[in-house]
Design a protein around this motif. Sequence first.
Motif, PDB file in Angstrom:
ATOM      1  N   GLU A  14      31.459  60.774  33.787  1.00 27.21           N
ATOM      2  CA  GLU A  14      31.590  60.445  35.202  1.00 27.21           C
ATOM      3  C   GLU A  14      33.047  60.164  35.543  1.00 27.21           C
ATOM      4  O   GLU A  14      33.882  60.007  34.665  1.00 27.21           O
ATOM      5  N   TRP A  15      33.332  60.070  36.825  1.00 27.22           N
ATOM      6  CA  TRP A  15      34.676  59.791  37.313  1.00 27.22           C
ATOM      7  C   TRP A  15      34.693  58.430  37.989  1.00 27.22           C
ATOM      8  O   TRP A  15      33.815  58.122  38.795  1.00 27.22           O
ATOM      9  N   ASN A  53      36.053  59.693  32.922  1.00 21.77           N
ATOM     10  CA  ASN A  53      37.382  59.968  33.449  1.00 21.77           C
ATOM     11  C   ASN A  53      37.766  58.796  34.342  1.00 21.77           C
ATOM     12  O   ASN A  53      36.974  58.369  35.188  1.00 21.77           O
ATOM     13  N   HIS A 131      42.120  64.142  42.869  1.00 22.08           N
ATOM     14  CA  HIS A 131      40.803  64.314  42.249  1.00 22.08           C
ATOM     15  C   HIS A 131      39.672  63.928  43.188  1.00 22.08           C
ATOM     16  O   HIS A 131      38.618  63.484  42.736  1.00 22.08           O
ATOM     17  N   SER A 133      37.794  65.858  44.897  1.00 21.26           N
ATOM     18  CA  SER A 133      36.665  66.791  44.828  1.00 21.26           C
ATOM     19  C   SER A 133      35.668  66.412  43.733  1.00 21.26           C
ATOM     20  O   SER A 133      34.535  66.880  43.743  1.00 21.26           O
ATOM     21  N   GLN A 134      36.064  65.537  42.798  1.00 21.52           N
ATOM     22  CA  GLN A 134      35.147  65.080  41.749  1.00 21.52           C
ATOM     23  C   GLN A 134      34.292  63.906  42.216  1.00 21.52           C
ATOM     24  O   GLN A 134      33.436  63.451  41.469  1.00 21.52           O
ATOM     25  N   ASN A 135      34.512  63.421  43.424  1.00 26.82           N
ATOM     26  CA  ASN A 135      33.785  62.293  44.004  1.00 26.82           C
ATOM     27  C   ASN A 135      33.768  61.088  43.063  1.00 26.82           C
ATOM     28  O   ASN A 135      32.704  60.657  42.604  1.00 26.82           O
ATOM     29  N   PRO A 136      34.940  60.511  42.759  1.00 24.00           N
ATOM     30  CA  PRO A 136      34.951  59.373  41.832  1.00 24.00           C
ATOM     31  C   PRO A 136      34.341  58.135  42.479  1.00 24.00           C
ATOM     32  O   PRO A 136      34.529  57.872  43.663  1.00 24.00           O
TER      33      PRO A 136
END
Length: 149
Positions: A14-15, A53, A131, A133-136
């Motif tokens: 996960e982010w 991440n 980042h 677009s990774q929806n952290p």
Amino acid sequence: MKTFTPKPNDLSHEWYVIDATDVVLGRLATTAATLLRGKNKPTFAPHADGGNNVIIINADKIALTGNKLGKNLYQHSGFPGGLRADSYGELLEKNPERMIRAAVKGMLPKNRLAKVQLNRLRIYRGDQHPHASQNPAVYEIAQVSQQAK
């Protein structure tokens, strides 16, 4: 009861994004190291790479306690006379990313897996990062520096 060993299908990365504003360096480093190793997951195994991440923003607004502004961070190039000493005060102005990365690296295990986990750490000075677009998910560190209050 049998020991759980995660399979590659059980591992996910996960982010998380952490805001370092007024957070003490050691507290930030332990939180980031825990997330990088994946110790917050029920499928944690010390030999498997189930880490996350981690994005750290506002690295230049980190808090240092005590007399750490005069303390040095050492680095050696491997060549004779290649010892380099930078004070934390200089690093806070010029390169706070190096200071945070060194603190997190010291809290990871000393094995091959640590390099893989440290590569998932991304540190940025400002509050912008590429980042999105990774929806952290936002990971909140509740306790901030006493000096910042």
